[in-house]
Design a protein around this motif. Structure first.
Motif, PDB file in Angstrom:
ATOM      1  N   PHE A   1     -57.104  51.480 -10.628  1.00  0.00           N
ATOM      2  CA  PHE A   1     -57.140  52.560 -11.777  1.00  0.00           C
ATOM      3  C   PHE A   1     -56.951  53.883 -11.122  1.00  0.00           C
ATOM      4  O   PHE A   1     -57.752  54.354 -10.444  1.00  0.00           O
ATOM      5  CB  PHE A   1     -57.997  52.065 -12.691  1.00  0.00           C
ATOM      6  N   ASN A   2     -55.815  54.579 -11.284  1.00  0.00           N
ATOM      7  CA  ASN A   2     -55.924  55.914 -11.010  1.00  0.00           C
ATOM      8  C   ASN A   2     -56.326  56.975 -12.228  1.00  0.00           C
ATOM      9  O   ASN A   2     -55.545  57.096 -13.186  1.00  0.00           O
ATOM     10  CB  ASN A   2     -54.165  56.198 -10.692  1.00  0.00           C
ATOM     11  N   ASP A   3     -57.316  57.437 -11.807  1.00  0.00           N
ATOM     12  CA  ASP A   3     -57.877  58.255 -12.834  1.00  0.00           C
ATOM     13  C   ASP A   3     -56.976  59.780 -12.872  1.00  0.00           C
ATOM     14  O   ASP A   3     -57.164  60.234 -13.948  1.00  0.00           O
ATOM     15  CB  ASP A   3     -59.467  59.109 -12.206  1.00  0.00           C
ATOM     16  N   LEU A   4     -56.201  60.001 -12.151  1.00  0.00           N
ATOM     17  CA  LEU A   4     -55.433  61.283 -12.162  1.00  0.00           C
ATOM     18  C   LEU A   4     -54.436  60.916 -13.340  1.00  0.00           C
ATOM     19  O   LEU A   4     -54.117  61.817 -14.124  1.00  0.00           O
ATOM     20  CB  LEU A   4     -54.721  61.503 -10.749  1.00  0.00           C
ATOM     21  N   ASP A   5     -53.751  59.838 -13.162  1.00  0.00           N
ATOM     22  CA  ASP A   5     -52.805  59.745 -14.317  1.00  0.00           C
ATOM     23  C   ASP A   5     -52.949  58.520 -15.128  1.00  0.00           C
ATOM     24  O   ASP A   5     -52.228  58.193 -16.211  1.00  0.00           O
ATOM     25  CB  ASP A   5     -51.246  59.342 -13.610  1.00  0.00           C
ATOM     26  N   ASP A   6     -54.322  58.040 -15.364  1.00  0.00           N
ATOM     27  CA  ASP A   6     -54.719  57.199 -16.300  1.00  0.00           C
ATOM     28  C   ASP A   6     -53.915  55.868 -16.161  1.00  0.00           C
ATOM     29  O   ASP A   6     -53.598  55.272 -17.211  1.00  0.00           O
ATOM     30  CB  ASP A   6     -54.776  57.692 -17.678  1.00  0.00           C
ATOM     31  N   ARG A   7     -53.371  55.449 -14.873  1.00  0.00           N
ATOM     32  CA  ARG A   7     -52.566  54.353 -14.862  1.00  0.00           C
ATOM     33  C   ARG A   7     -52.940  53.343 -13.879  1.00  0.00           C
ATOM     34  O   ARG A   7     -53.644  53.695 -12.960  1.00  0.00           O
ATOM     35  CB  ARG A   7     -51.127  54.436 -14.619  1.00  0.00           C
TER      36      ARG A   7
END
Lengths: 383, 124
Positions: A91-97
């Motif tokens: 889960f990429n916290d930067l783009d919430d994806r």
């Protein structure tokens, strides 16, 4: 162990650019020792601005140091035992994806050991999976709360039963002492009328109290019996006939009249159903004054329901008490001349409803009140 | 609801930033942050927060264990797991450890706010 870059010519630096750019998912290559980005494809550059030489953790994940989830060390140790790639969800916290990452250790064309990472956006899939997991977790938690509630309810019930058994036992002992003493007193009265009446009062009160304990225990037993109902196909006509015969033997044949319209069978626990019908008959006999005519009992079977009716010659039940007479411990204010604990009709209702039936009272009958038990019919078994 | 003092435990600085913005947007005050499970326990002692948001996957000590430690020391602690782990097992384990609620990533303001309301309603 590292592998050569797949399908490419390690000596041709332009070859990988073409290959990577046609891949529709973000791809980048980073030096496994320095974390320097070596290159990134078009799809990657559309998402994040990275230049060769940038540190991958800073440029891609905006971290001041190598990411805690970085798989480079694992890839190195995996490569040592022959596996050169890892696949995992992130889960990429930067783009919430959510991404599925496939990271592979390769020998880069200039001799450096490098990792190339391909990211496939799986957010839609994860959303469904997460919703499902959340629903499962909610369900598991609710289930757990329900089980907890059930356990405490069972404990309360058990405590009530223990209390009831204890109280009943504790009450019986002094009651029997009072009863015994009253009998002695009666002897000592030597036929004196006034004293005899007072002793009789004590005796009646002892009996009433004893009856009350009996019904309380009966109610307790009812709860267990209803829970363990043993149903089987039961012909209703013989059952009702038998109960009427038994009552007639005790109270006089002229006090009961049974009419059987159509025979019917129901899925029932005959012992429990007998208790319910007997209770109605006992009430009807109790409330019908002597010489008022027979209590009318009838059985009628329809295609779906069977109907057992008991009509008495009593004072009837006021319309505003029709619903209340089946309540636990309810006694009509007008029922002063008869004894009872207010449990009989409650027990009838519990038994009938545990059989999928219902019990009603018709207060406006011309002769008194009429109680009607309706039970679902069990159809004739097909041969 | 009155402003709450919140401790954020997450090893991702981005996640910490995002949660801080969300919580401050709701009117709460972030009184501390911790990037590891072990630091979380220390941070709880020093900041004495009304509420903790706890990530599950962290270096050294995971969020479930950190939750159990905090609850062991502060039984009334209110901890909401903010996690990318969608597995029900992980959620149940967290709640067994003493967490009062959970929010799955990606975190939306409404989801977080609802969970905070629920946890506060249950525990005050």
């Amino acid at each position: 162990m590292t592998t050569a870059f797949p399908g490419g010519n390690p000596s041709d630096p332009g070859y990988w650019e073409v290959i990577f750019d046609v891949i529709p998912f973000p791809v980048y290559v980073a030096d496994s020792t320095t974390f320097d980005i070596i290159c990134a494809n078009r799809a990657m550059l559309q998402r994040v601005s990275v230049r060769p030489g940038d540190k991958c953790y800073a440029a891609i994940y905006q971290q001041p140091a190598p990411c805690t989830f970085c798989k480079m060390p694992e890839l190195e140790s995996g490569a040592a035992c022959g596996a050169n790639y890892l696949e995992f969800e992130h889960f990429n916290d930067l783009d919430d994806r959510w991404y599925q990452l496939r990271e592979t250790m390769v020998a880069w064309f200039d001799g450096r050991r490098a990792k190339y990472s391909i990211a496939v956006d799986i957010s839609a899939l994860k959303e469904v999976q997460n919703a499902l997991a959340e629903a499962h977790a909610e369900l598991a938690l609710k289930n757990r709360r329900l089980n907890g509630a059930l356990a405490s309810e069972q404990e309360v019930t058990l405590n009530q039963r223990n209390f009831l058994a204890m109280v009943s036992h504790e009450f019986r002992m002094p009651l029997s002492i009072i009863g015994g003493a009253a009998q002695l007193l009666e002897i000592y009265t030597n036929g004196k009328q006034e004293a005899g009446e007072e002793v009789a009062k004590i005796d009646r009160a002892v009996h009433r109290m004893s009856d009350l304990i009996d019904v309380c225990l009966a109610d307790d037993r009812l709860t267990s019996a209803v829970a363990a109902l043993q149903v089987r196909r039961t012909e209703l006509a013989p059952l009702v006939e038998d109960i009427c015969r038994e009552k007639a033997e005790l109270g006089g044949a002229e006090r009961l009249r049974l009419t059987i319209g159509a025979s019917a069978a129901a899925m029932a626990d005959p012992a429990m159903l007998r208790v319910a019908i007997s209770n109605l008959l006992d009430n009807a006999l109790k409330y019908s004054p002597a010489g008022s005519g027979p209590v009318l009992v009838s059985l009628d079977g329809g295609p779906a329901e069977a109907r057992i009716a008991v009509a008495d010659h009593g004072p009837g039940i006021p319309a505003d008490e029709v619903e209340r007479v089946f309540e636990k411990f309810y006694r009509s204010p007008s029922a002063t001349g008869t004894k009872g604990a207010g449990l009989g009709l409650y027990i009838v209702k519990q038994i009938v409803e545990s059989h999928g039936g219902r019990v009603q009272v018709r207060p406006g009958s011309s002769i008194g009140s009429e109680f009607i038990i309706t039970l679902p019919v069990d159809p004739e078994p097909a041969d | 609801m009155s402003a709450l003092k919140v401790l954020i435990v997450d090893d991702s600085l981005i996640a910490v930033k995002k949660l801080t913005l969300m919580l401050e947007g709701m009117g709460h005050q972030v009184v501390g942050t911790a990037g590891t499970g072990a630091k979380a326990v220390d941070a709880y002692r020093t900041s004495n927060p009304d509420l903790v948001t706890m990530d599950i996957t962290m270096p050294d000590m995971n969020g479930v264990e950190a939750t159990a430690r905090i609850i062991g020391e502060f039984p009334a602690a209110r901890i909401i797991m903010v996690t990318s782990h969608g597995q029900e097992r992980m959620v149940i384990d967290s709640l067994d450890a003493g967490a009062k609620g959970y929010v799955l990533k990606p975190v939306r303001v409404e989801k977080l706010s609802d969970m905070i309301d629920k946890v506060m309603a249950r525990t005050t």
